[in-house]
Design a protein around this motif. Structure first.
Motif, PDB file in Angstrom:
ATOM      1  N   ASN A   1      -2.954  15.645  -2.982  1.00 39.67           N
ATOM      2  CA  ASN A   1      -4.405  15.737  -2.796  1.00 39.67           C
ATOM      3  C   ASN A   1      -4.763  15.073  -1.469  1.00 39.67           C
ATOM      4  OD1 ASN A   1      -7.205  16.233  -4.068  1.00 39.67           O
ATOM      5  ND2 ASN A   1      -7.313  14.083  -3.477  1.00 39.67           N
TER       6      ASN A   1
ATOM      7  N   PHE B   1       5.486   5.406   3.309  1.00 35.17           N
ATOM      8  CA  PHE B   1       5.766   6.375   4.388  1.00 35.17           C
ATOM      9  C   PHE B   1       7.109   6.038   5.050  1.00 35.17           C
ATOM     10  CE2 PHE B   1       0.884   6.662   5.324  1.00 35.17           C
ATOM     11  CZ  PHE B   1       0.683   7.219   4.079  1.00 35.17           C
TER      12      PHE B   1
ATOM     13  N   GLN C   1      -5.597   2.227  -5.680  1.00 34.31           N
ATOM     14  CA  GLN C   1      -7.046   2.006  -5.484  1.00 34.31           C
ATOM     15  C   GLN C   1      -7.937   3.240  -5.477  1.00 34.31           C
ATOM     16  OE1 GLN C   1      -4.685   1.623  -3.209  1.00 34.31           O
ATOM     17  NE2 GLN C   1      -5.350   2.103  -1.144  1.00 34.31           N
TER      18      GLN C   1
ATOM     19  N   GLY D   1       0.812  -1.222   0.000  1.00 42.74           N
ATOM     20  CA  GLY D   1       0.000   0.000   0.000  1.00 42.74           C
ATOM     21  C   GLY D   1       0.840   1.263   0.000  1.00 42.74           C
ATOM     22  N   ALA D   2       0.170   2.372  -0.149  1.00 40.69           N
ATOM     23  CA  ALA D   2       0.856   3.656  -0.070  1.00 40.69           C
ATOM     24  C   ALA D   2       1.525   3.784   1.306  1.00 40.69           C
ATOM     25  CB  ALA D   2      -0.137   4.800  -0.295  1.00 40.69           C
TER      26      ALA D   2
ATOM     27  N   THR E   1      -7.173  13.484   0.481  1.00 39.94           N
ATOM     28  CA  THR E   1      -8.384  12.699   0.242  1.00 39.94           C
ATOM     29  C   THR E   1      -9.476  12.923   1.280  1.00 39.94           C
ATOM     30  OG1 THR E   1      -6.679  11.075  -0.325  1.00 39.94           O
ATOM     31  CG2 THR E   1      -8.963  10.350  -0.517  1.00 39.94           C
TER      32      THR E   1
ATOM     33  N   ASP F   1       3.181  12.070  -2.346  1.00 39.70           N
ATOM     34  CA  ASP F   1       2.159  11.032  -2.292  1.00 39.70           C
ATOM     35  C   ASP F   1       1.017  11.520  -3.193  1.00 39.70           C
ATOM     36  OD1 ASP F   1       0.000   9.415  -1.684  1.00 39.70           O
ATOM     37  OD2 ASP F   1       0.136   9.685   0.490  1.00 39.70           O
TER      38      ASP F   1
ATOM     39  N   SER G   1      -1.507   9.508  -4.206  1.00 37.30           N
ATOM     40  CA  SER G   1      -2.451   8.375  -4.210  1.00 37.30           C
ATOM     41  C   SER G   1      -3.829   8.744  -4.737  1.00 37.30           C
ATOM     42  CB  SER G   1      -2.582   7.799  -2.797  1.00 37.30           C
ATOM     43  OG  SER G   1      -1.378   7.187  -2.410  1.00 37.30           O
ATOM     44  N   SER G   2      -4.296   9.957  -4.424  1.00 40.36           N
ATOM     45  CA  SER G   2      -5.684  10.246  -4.807  1.00 40.36           C
ATOM     46  C   SER G   2      -5.814  11.268  -5.938  1.00 40.36           C
ATOM     47  CB  SER G   2      -6.492  10.685  -3.577  1.00 40.36           C
ATOM     48  OG  SER G   2      -5.863  11.737  -2.895  1.00 40.36           O
TER      49      SER G   2
HETATM   50  C1  LIG Z   1      -5.684   6.232   0.814  1.00 41.86           C
HETATM   51  C2  LIG Z   1      -4.450   7.025   0.926  1.00 41.86           C
HETATM   52  C3  LIG Z   1      -3.279   6.484   1.492  1.00 41.86           C
HETATM   53  C4  LIG Z   1      -3.225   5.105   2.098  1.00 41.86           C
HETATM   54  O1  LIG Z   1      -3.173   4.123   1.124  1.00 41.86           O
HETATM   55  P1  LIG Z   1      -2.985   2.582   1.502  1.00 41.86           P
HETATM   56  O2  LIG Z   1      -2.758   1.967   0.151  1.00 41.86           O
HETATM   57  O3  LIG Z   1      -4.239   2.134   2.160  1.00 41.86           O
HETATM   58  O4  LIG Z   1      -1.807   2.452   2.386  1.00 41.86           O
HETATM   59  C5  LIG Z   1      -2.144   7.272   1.503  1.00 41.86           C
HETATM   60  N1  LIG Z   1      -2.151   8.525   1.008  1.00 41.86           N
HETATM   61  C6  LIG Z   1      -3.261   9.068   0.454  1.00 41.86           C
HETATM   62  C7  LIG Z   1      -3.213  10.459  -0.081  1.00 41.86           C
HETATM   63  C8  LIG Z   1      -4.437   8.339   0.399  1.00 41.86           C
HETATM   64  O5  LIG Z   1      -5.539   8.887  -0.134  1.00 41.86           O
END
Ligand SMILES: *Cc1c(COP(=O)(O)O)cnc(C)c1O
Length: 360
Positions: A151, A81, A195, A76-77, A153, A172, A174-175
């Motif tokens: 972003n 970290f 995801q 995961g993201a 989230t 990061d 991720s979103s």
């Molecule tokens: C959802 C999210 C995470 C966590 O992601 P995981 O894959 O559940 O570890 C980290 N950073 C951001 C910006 C997120 O939206």
């Protein structure tokens, strides 16, 4: 089976229907091989072609220069970290972080295990309702990098443009990865859990500048070194095959749609429809300050928590799911990532107007 509903979930989140339909077929029989994609060796010719195509399309869509590696990792993201400071910090070294929400805070906590952390800015006092401008903070001259979350989230905030700083940037994304164009060259690392905006859970895409691969301390365990994964084409161990494959389908879908620039235009239109509806009345109040508003997660409140609960319940009954805000901020949140259709945003705005009329 009911018709597809509008899924406003923050993550895992909605995917293009044509991607789901293709994946459903390929799970059973891939490339007419008489076996499913998820049964296939990750070292097979067919699967290697999947990974290669996925990477090539990502490079094309994000204009990633040749001196960056693209890695498909697990954990995961959240594993990033720790992995970032593990590879880039060490005793006596410092890194700077912008604390714009829970995900930034968790990254700060991990970084402190491996070096000194300068929290150059925090918006915690205002429930993370904004992100800083470049002039709002000063980065420690000794820092190895400036880390931020593009972003946020949970709070519905987003850096409207990437920070400008002398330091190498790490983000990061991720979103909001692939939601807008940006220049990757000031970045050392860009990463995203798939995801939210690019696929199913299970794979984290890490884009890392080549020269950073040699910075890891000798005694770092093999699996935690970026170099291990870079040297082995993300195949040091079994990669998350299915997730990578679906990301590949999403990238093809995005290319067909016109790429990131075309997507950005659509995203701006979708978000504007919702923000205009929020700004048109006092009944709905946006959480994010206007200059920090996210194009991906739109957070808002109603006059009372009771009305919010009723709003979410009625919306769900009308086929609009996942509108409940994150437990740490409450209220409502509409996540409208790349794959979320404009018609769904219009449906929500129609319902918002109707609900206000009945309840104000
Ligand atoms: C959802 C999210 C995470 C966590 O992601 P995981 O894959 O559940 O570890 C980290 N950073 C951001 C910006 C997120 O939206």
């Amino acid at each position: 089976m009911p018709e597809r509903i509008y899924n406003f979930s923050a993550g895992p989140s909605t995917l293009p229907e044509e991607v789901l339909a293709q994946a459903a077929k390929d799970i059973v029989n891939f490339n007419n091989k008489g076996m499913g994609l998820i049964e296939m060796s990750h070292r097979s010719k067919d699967f290697i072609a999947v990974v290669d195509e996925c990477e090539a399309n990502l490079r094309e869509l994000m204009k990633i220069p040749a001196n960056y590696k693209v890695l498909f990792l697990q954990g995961g993201a959240s594993t990033q970290f720790a992995m970032i400071p593990m590879n880039l910090l060490g005793e006596g070294k410092t890194a700077s972080y912008l604390n714009t929400g829970v995900w930034a805070k968790k990254a700060i906590k991990e970084a402190k295990l491996f070096g000194n952390v300068q929290v150059a800015y925090t918006s915690e006092d205002s429930t993370f309702n904004h992100v800083p401008k470049d002039t709002d903070y000063t980065v420690d001259p000794a820092s190895e990098y400036l880390y931020f979350v593009t972003n946020n989230t949970i709070y519905g905030t987003q850096f409207p443009t990437m920070p400008k700083n002398e330091k190498m940037l790490i983000a990061d994304m991720s979103s909001d990865i692939l939601s807008r164009e940006f220049d990757i060259t000031p970045f050392g690392i860009v990463y995203a859990g798939a995801q939210k905006n690019m696929g199913p859970a299970g794979v984290t895409v890490v884009i890392i500048r080549e020269d950073l691969l040699d910075r890891a301390p000798e005694n770092l365990p093999t699996m935690f070194k970026y170099k291990t994964h870079a040297d082995n084409g993300s195949m040091f161990n079994t990669p998350p095959c299915f997730s990578i494959y679906v990301v590949g389908l999403v990238l093809k879908w995005l290319k067909k749609l016109g790429g990131v620039a075309a997507m950005e235009k659509i995203n701006r239109e979708k978000a504007a429809i919702l923000y205009n509806a929020i700004d048109a009345t006092d009944f709905y109040r946006g959480h994010a300050q206007p200059g920090s508003r996210s194009q991906m997660n739109i957070t808002f409140n109603l006059p009372t928590p009771e009305l919010e609960a009723q709003f979410i319940k009625e919306a769900t009954a009308k086929g609009m799911d996942g509108l409940k805000g994150h437990r740490s901020v409450g209220g409502c949140r509409a996540s409208i990532y790349n794959a979320f259709p404009k018609a769904g945003v219009e449906a929500l705005v129609g319902f918002m107007k109707e609900f206000e009329k009945k309840n104000s």
